[in-house]
Design a protein around this motif. Structure first.
Motif, mmCIF file in Angstrom:
data_model
loop_
_atom_site.group_PDB
_atom_site.id
_atom_site.type_symbol
_atom_site.label_atom_id
_atom_site.label_comp_id
_atom_site.label_asym_id
_atom_site.label_seq_id
_atom_site.Cartn_x
_atom_site.Cartn_y
_atom_site.Cartn_z
ATOM 1 N N ILE A 1 0.848 -1.204 0.000
ATOM 2 C CA ILE A 1 0.000 0.000 0.000
ATOM 3 C C ILE A 1 0.880 1.249 0.000
ATOM 4 O O ILE A 1 0.600 2.223 -0.686
ATOM 5 C CB ILE A 1 -0.940 0.016 1.235
ATOM 6 N N SER A 2 1.973 1.179 0.762
ATOM 7 C CA SER A 2 2.880 2.330 0.836
ATOM 8 C C SER A 2 3.495 2.621 -0.531
ATOM 9 O O SER A 2 3.883 3.757 -0.814
ATOM 10 C CB SER A 2 4.014 2.065 1.820
ATOM 11 N N ALA A 3 3.609 1.563 -1.360
ATOM 12 C CA ALA A 3 4.236 1.739 -2.671
ATOM 13 C C ALA A 3 3.271 2.308 -3.715
ATOM 14 O O ALA A 3 3.674 2.593 -4.844
ATOM 15 C CB ALA A 3 4.784 0.397 -3.151
ATOM 16 N N ASP B 1 1.541 8.392 -5.504
ATOM 17 C CA ASP B 1 0.781 9.515 -4.937
ATOM 18 C C ASP B 1 -0.417 9.802 -5.826
ATOM 19 O O ASP B 1 -0.314 9.752 -7.050
ATOM 20 C CB ASP B 1 1.666 10.764 -4.855
ATOM 21 N N GLY B 2 -1.510 10.099 -5.234
ATOM 22 C CA GLY B 2 -2.700 10.448 -6.003
ATOM 23 C C GLY B 2 -3.489 9.241 -6.461
ATOM 24 O O GLY B 2 -4.509 9.387 -7.147
ATOM 25 N N SER B 3 -3.018 8.047 -6.118
ATOM 26 C CA SER B 3 -3.767 6.860 -6.521
ATOM 27 C C SER B 3 -5.090 6.805 -5.765
ATOM 28 O O SER B 3 -5.129 6.985 -4.539
ATOM 29 C CB SER B 3 -2.941 5.602 -6.205
ATOM 30 N N SER B 4 -6.156 6.570 -6.530
ATOM 31 C CA SER B 4 -7.478 6.522 -5.893
ATOM 32 C C SER B 4 -7.593 5.300 -4.966
ATOM 33 O O SER B 4 -8.422 5.257 -4.073
ATOM 34 C CB SER B 4 -8.570 6.472 -6.958
ATOM 35 N N LEU B 5 -6.703 4.318 -5.157
ATOM 36 C CA LEU B 5 -6.766 3.097 -4.331
ATOM 37 C C LEU B 5 -6.385 3.377 -2.878
ATOM 38 O O LEU B 5 -6.763 2.652 -1.975
ATOM 39 C CB LEU B 5 -5.814 2.038 -4.891
ATOM 40 N N LYS B 6 -5.619 4.454 -2.684
ATOM 41 C CA LYS B 6 -5.147 4.754 -1.322
ATOM 42 C C LYS B 6 -6.312 4.987 -0.370
ATOM 43 O O LYS B 6 -6.204 4.708 0.828
ATOM 44 C CB LYS B 6 -4.246 5.990 -1.337
ATOM 45 N N ALA B 7 -7.409 5.545 -0.895
ATOM 46 C CA ALA B 7 -8.573 5.857 -0.048
ATOM 47 C C ALA B 7 -9.108 4.602 0.647
ATOM 48 O O ALA B 7 -9.525 4.657 1.797
ATOM 49 C CB ALA B 7 -9.664 6.496 -0.882
ATOM 50 N N TYR B 8 -9.049 3.456 -0.055
ATOM 51 C CA TYR B 8 -9.554 2.216 0.552
ATOM 52 C C TYR B 8 -8.774 1.867 1.820
ATOM 53 O O TYR B 8 -9.297 1.341 2.774
ATOM 54 C CB TYR B 8 -9.411 1.043 -0.424
ATOM 55 N N ARG C 1 -9.840 -4.576 -9.159
ATOM 56 C CA ARG C 1 -8.734 -4.681 -10.119
ATOM 57 C C ARG C 1 -9.261 -4.788 -11.543
ATOM 58 O O ARG C 1 -8.774 -4.092 -12.456
ATOM 59 C CB ARG C 1 -7.873 -5.908 -9.772
ATOM 60 N N ILE C 2 -10.304 -5.607 -11.745
ATOM 61 C CA ILE C 2 -10.857 -5.771 -13.107
ATOM 62 C C ILE C 2 -11.450 -4.443 -13.581
ATOM 63 O O ILE C 2 -11.243 -4.019 -14.717
ATOM 64 C CB ILE C 2 -11.910 -6.914 -13.127
ATOM 65 N N ASP C 3 -12.166 -3.769 -12.692
ATOM 66 C CA ASP C 3 -12.742 -2.474 -13.059
ATOM 67 C C ASP C 3 -11.649 -1.494 -13.439
ATOM 68 O O ASP C 3 -11.792 -0.718 -14.391
ATOM 69 C CB ASP C 3 -13.562 -1.908 -11.889
ATOM 70 N N LEU C 4 -10.544 -1.552 -12.687
ATOM 71 C CA LEU C 4 -9.436 -0.632 -12.966
ATOM 72 C C LEU C 4 -8.818 -0.944 -14.328
ATOM 73 O O LEU C 4 -8.461 -0.039 -15.085
ATOM 74 C CB LEU C 4 -8.389 -0.745 -11.847
ATOM 75 N N GLU C 5 -8.726 -2.219 -14.623
ATOM 76 C CA GLU C 5 -8.183 -2.654 -15.917
ATOM 77 C C GLU C 5 -9.032 -2.114 -17.055
ATOM 78 O O GLU C 5 -8.520 -1.570 -18.044
ATOM 79 C CB GLU C 5 -8.183 -4.182 -15.963
ATOM 80 N N ASN D 1 1.613 3.589 -17.477
ATOM 81 C CA ASN D 1 2.580 3.029 -16.537
ATOM 82 C C ASN D 1 2.091 3.081 -15.097
ATOM 83 O O ASN D 1 2.259 2.148 -14.345
ATOM 84 C CB ASN D 1 3.906 3.781 -16.641
ATOM 85 N N GLN D 2 1.485 4.227 -14.763
ATOM 86 C CA GLN D 2 1.007 4.374 -13.386
ATOM 87 C C GLN D 2 -0.061 3.337 -13.090
ATOM 88 O O GLN D 2 -0.044 2.681 -12.063
ATOM 89 C CB GLN D 2 0.452 5.782 -13.165
ATOM 90 N N THR D 3 -0.992 3.185 -14.030
ATOM 91 C CA THR D 3 -2.082 2.247 -13.796
ATOM 92 C C THR D 3 -1.552 0.817 -13.744
ATOM 93 O O THR D 3 -1.994 0.019 -12.931
ATOM 94 C CB THR D 3 -3.159 2.392 -14.880
ATOM 95 N N ASP D 4 -0.584 0.521 -14.605
ATOM 96 C CA ASP D 4 0.015 -0.813 -14.565
ATOM 97 C C ASP D 4 0.593 -1.081 -13.189
ATOM 98 O O ASP D 4 0.442 -2.162 -12.622
ATOM 99 C CB ASP D 4 1.140 -0.919 -15.611
ATOM 100 N N ASN D 5 1.245 -0.041 -12.656
ATOM 101 C CA ASN D 5 1.854 -0.142 -11.333
ATOM 102 C C ASN D 5 0.783 -0.419 -10.273
ATOM 103 O O ASN D 5 0.923 -1.306 -9.427
ATOM 104 C CB ASN D 5 2.579 1.178 -11.051
ATOM 105 N N GLU D 6 -0.298 0.364 -10.330
ATOM 106 C CA GLU D 6 -1.395 0.184 -9.370
ATOM 107 C C GLU D 6 -1.984 -1.223 -9.481
ATOM 108 O O GLU D 6 -2.256 -1.874 -8.477
ATOM 109 C CB GLU D 6 -2.507 1.207 -9.634
ATOM 110 N N LEU D 7 -2.144 -1.669 -10.733
ATOM 111 C CA LEU D 7 -2.730 -3.003 -10.946
ATOM 112 C C LEU D 7 -1.837 -4.092 -10.363
ATOM 113 O O LEU D 7 -2.311 -5.044 -9.744
ATOM 114 C CB LEU D 7 -2.942 -3.250 -12.442
#
Lengths: 206, 695
Positions: free
Chosen positions: B185-187, B190-197, B250-254, B457-463
């Motif tokens: 999670i720490s990785a 910044d600004g990732s919407s996933l952090k809110a969860y 994850r699927i929705d994000l994809e 790239n950012q989204t790939d990272n989040e995924l």
């Protein structure tokens, strides 16, 4: 007030000017003067309950009290004077008077009381030539604790589980030894042995 | 040996140099202005008699700071057999106990000081906590017993929470998994919407151990991820739901990623788009203009195919989302089958027969569940797994088709772009078909700025991170299944159950007895303070307090542990609510009562009353004097105390002197403090008072 007769100064022994000054007062009551080597007391009791207490009466009371202090001094005794006013009806007014520092100026002290028995209490603490020691209080000893615990263990109204009872019995016995902790640790080790046996299933073989 | 005859001081506080004061009298009145040395003299007496009491000496310099030496001496002649004339430093004084330590029997300096002396500055210092501690703990082994019970409770807690020899340390395993989740999670960028969860998710404390409420933390996270609110407790079922929820996210994000990439491509200018397309395509399909129409038709076909795949995927997804009630029902039946059977047997024994419908239904369920090796719930899980597999397959197909569409679109777009330039058209004519990007670049001499697609790239990272978090929760779920199984296994072990029960019973008994309500603790706390209460009533009567006040003096035990104390109330008023004058009266009375009630253990008969006239009402001066006279001039010698009384008000001091003049055969001295200087300390005269006439 018989208990304090030995401290009472009879009417005849009081100076004439002082004794006679009471005769002209409207309010009716009894006065008595006491003296021990601790204090002097002036007790006014059996007030005429119907009469209102006036400022004149209070001034009269102060003058007589100060005269009494001076008369004792002239006799060679410097004693604190406690004026005890026993009156049910006027108790609140007398209480206010007792707290009036301007009126008293620490020349004498007023103690209002409601009843004769309360007056007696004040006389006792003021005149008694001895300091009355209070019963000594000691910490509970091991033996006392053990006895109290034994009483509770015998009291069927106190509900406790078997193990709690066993624990308290051990505590009771431990208190009767020089090292309670040692006694209890030994008992605990026994329990631990039982626990191991149960765990290993050897308790059933036994 | 109960009377101080002489006080010897050497550099003590303001008394610089050596001082020897003759105080051989029943009552000693200390008179003089503020700061002239009266209280210091009384401090010296209590220090010698009662030992160092932090409540009044803390932070004070006991040795005269101008004397050029760091040691000072106090000696009271006549008070004890020992001639303790040694001088001490401030630090050494702090460890000094009373010269009467042996007779004290654990009375600490605070209790001894309060039972001996009244200091105006410390009116509220009643030492009633120390007094309680003395009464409850000084004469018995109660405290040691309670400490043993607390330690034993800790020892047996481990036995009641027994662990099998080959059992995992479940908490350690959980900690490791949560640490992975935390790291992942720490990785998150910044600004990732996933952090809110995960913003409030902290199952570990800073030391790396599990927090007290780690299970609630997981339950709360599950709520944020969209898991049904019905699942409110931490179980492996909840974790399964969380894994599904994470997969859905994850699927929705994809899908969102694909949609955004599509939109981005549309928005780019041709030139830039070509560069970007070439940057990400190692090989490009090139078609001549005549082929474009057929390629476009093929492309449309692929898109229709994609729509079909998407519909299948959505239906499967819907099916997966709507199974929770069935799953729950089957789960309940599966987990409680033995209990249901038992319950039905029991209910059948009731003289009013169970309704036939209910009986038949339950029996049918039980029979159905037992028909096969596998339970329906397990069949259901198999079926659900097939759905998941199918979903994954469909997702892969969609991904492939999407990739094919994108490649065809890219190829077509590049082909069209190449026709717009002369050199491009020539290249296209010669190289239609599959062509490497490198060849196009070399031929057209296009320099491509290898700018990566930042969004992609950012989204790939989040995924990737989300997948890792999902994997961690899969591990946790597996661990919890294992744990639940292990627990069940343990519960079935007879010896374990018996030993655990044995430990629990002992632990319960220990815990009961370490509480305030325990029989032993209550026996320890049960004090009979009626003698002290009666003593207070007598003293307060002497002070002319209203009878209703005096008769309602109560002492009760309040607080626990270090805060426990004997708390006085007068007419239901606590000490703190009394007026300053009333507090002074109470403190004076308390001192006299403690002195009397502890008299056989204090070791001396000296009492100190410092500056009482400051806060006493004028009308209380006479009662105070009556009390002092009784203490100092008591007819019975054994009841007598040697009194030191100080006062700084000149007129009130004269009044005290008047009322304290000793009767015949008693003695009084006055120490008149006249002046004070830093160089010489206080200057004083000692006067003998002539007693009154014999009565």
């Amino acid at each position: 007030m018989n208990n304090f007769n030995e401290y009472c100064i009879t009417c005849e022994k009081m100076p004439d000017f002082w004794r006679k000054s009471w005769e002209n007062v409207q309010i009716k009551y009894n006065w008595r003067v006491y003296r021990s080597h601790i204090a002097a007391c002036l007790l006014l009791s059996d007030f005429d309950q119907n009469e209102e207490l006036s400022k004149d009466f209070f001034d009269f009371l102060r003058d007589r009290s100060l005269e009494l202090v001076d008369w004792f001094l002239s006799q060679g005794y410097r004693l604190p004077l406690v004026v005890i006013l026993q009156n049910e009806k006027h108790y609140p007014e007398l209480k206010a008077l007792a707290g009036d520092q301007e009126f008293l100026r620490s020349q004498f002290s007023i103690q209002p009381v409601r009843s004769a028995s309360d007056a007696e209490k004040v006389l006792r603490v003021s005149l008694d030539p001895d300091f009355d020691e209070i019963e000594e209080v000691f910490p509970k000893t091991d033996e006392q604790l053990a006895k109290e615990l034994a009483t509770k263990l015998d009291d069927s109204s106190i509900k406790m589980e078997d193990m709690q009872r066993k624990l308290l019995q051990q505590v009771r016995d431990a208190l009767r030894t020089s090292s309670a902790e040692h006694h209890l640790t030994d008992w605990e080790q026994g329990l631990e042995y039982d626990y191991r046996n149960i765990l290993e299933g050897t308790d059933e073989q036994d | 040996m109960n009377r101080i005859k002489k006080i010897e001081l050497d550099n003590f506080k303001g008394f610089r140099g050596q001082h020897s004061i003759n105080v051989d009298a029943d009552l000693i009145l200390l008179a003089g202005a503020n700061g002239s040395g009266k209280t210091s003299l009384l401090h010296a007496i209590t220090l010698y008699l009662n030992g160092y009491d932090k409540a009044i000496f803390n932070g004070q310099e006991l040795c005269n700071k101008y004397a050029g030496t760091k040691i000072c001496k106090v000696f009271l002649e006549g008070i004890s057999d020992t001639k303790d004339v040694k001088a001490f430093t401030d630090k050494e004084w702090q460890n000094r106990t009373s010269v009467f330590q042996v007779s004290r029997q654990n009375i600490n300096p605070a209790v001894a000081r309060v039972a001996t002396s009244f200091f105006q500055d410390s009116v509220a210092e009643l030492a009633n906590g120390d007094f309680l501690e003395y009464l409850t703990g000084a004469g018995n082994q109660g405290k040691q017993i309670l400490n043993w019970a607390k330690d034993a409770s800790r020892r047996w807690k481990g036995k009641a929470e027994f662990r099998l020899p080959n059992e995992k340390n479940w908490d350690d395993e959980r900690k490791k998994i949560f640490q992975v989740v935390f790291d992942r999670i720490s990785a998150l960028p910044d600004g990732s919407s996933l952090k809110a969860y995960f913003s409030e998710f902290s199952p570990l404390i800073s030391s790396g151990n599990l927090s007290k409420y780690w299970q609630s933390q997981v339950v709360n996270l599950s709520g944020k991820l969209g898991v049904s609110v019905q699942l409110k407790s931490y179980t492996s079922v909840l974790l399964e739901e969380m894994i599904t929820a994470l997969r859905n996210i994850r699927i929705d994000l994809e899908k969102e990623n694909q949609r955004k990439q599509e939109a981005e491509r549309e928005n780019q200018k041709w030139g830039l788009r070509l560069k970007n397309l070439l940057a990400h395509s190692p090989e490009v399909g090139l078609w001549k203009q005549a082929q474009w129409e057929s390629v476009s038709r093929e492309l449309q076909k692929k898109k229709r195919e994609l729509e079909g795949l998407q519909k299948i995927y959505d239906k499967l997804k819907e099916c997966e989302l709507k199974t929770s009630t069935v799953e729950e029902l089957l789960g309940i039946l599966d987990n409680n089958l033995p209990e249901i059977e038992e319950e039905v047997r029991r209910l059948k024994n009731v003289h009013i027969p169970l309704p036939q419908q209910v009986s038949e239904l339950v029996e049918a369920i039980v029979a159905f569940f037992k028909r096969d090796e596998k339970t329906p719930a397990e069949y259901f899980v198999d079926w659900l797994n097939r759905i998941y597999d199918e979903l994954a397959r469909q997702s892969e197909k969609i991904k492939n088709t999407n990739r094919q569409i994108r490649e065809m679109e890219d190829g077509l777009t590049i082909s069209k772009y190449l026709t717009e330039k002369k050199e491009g058209l020539a290249f296209l004519n010669e190289n239609a078909g599959l062509c490497t990007t490198e060849a196009i670049l070399n031929e057209l001499k296009i320099s491509i700025d290898q700018q990566p697609n930042s969004y992609e790239n950012q989204t790939d990272n989040e995924l990737r991170i989300l997948q890792q978090v999902e994997d961690a929760f899969k591990q946790l779920s597996k661990l919890e299944y294992e744990h639940e199984e292990f627990q069940q296994k343990k519960q079935k072990m007879n010896s374990y159950k018996k030993a655990k029960k044995f430990a629990e019973i002992f632990l319960t008994a220990l815990d009961k007895e370490t509480k305030k309500t325990g029989v032993f603790q209550k026996t320890l706390d049960d004090l009979n303070l009626s003698a002290v209460e009666q003593g207070l009533q007598i003293m307060l009567t002497a002070f002319h307090l209203p009878i209703e006040f005096v008769e309602n003096v109560r002492l009760s035990r309040k607080g626990t542990g270090r805060n426990a104390a004997i708390v006085p109330t007068m007419n239901e008023l606590g000490f703190d609510n009394l007026s300053t004058g009333q507090k002074t009266i109470f403190a004076l009375a308390w001192t006299v009562v403690l002195n009397s009630t502890l008299r056989s253990r204090l070791g001396h008969r000296v009492m100190l009353f410092d500056d009482i006239t400051t806060s006493l009402d004028l009308n209380q001066i006479i009662p105070a004097c009556v009390l002092f006279r009784k203490l100092a001039y008591s007819k019975t010698e054994s009841n007598r105390r040697q009194l030191f009384v100080s006062s700084h008000h000149e007129d009130l001091t004269n009044r005290l002197l008047d009322y304290l003049i000793p009767p015949a055969a008693y003695s009084m001295k006055i120490i008149e403090f006249k002046d004070y200087s830093v160089e010489t300390g206080p200057s004083y005269d000692v006067w003998e008072v002539e007693p009154a006439k014999q009565m």
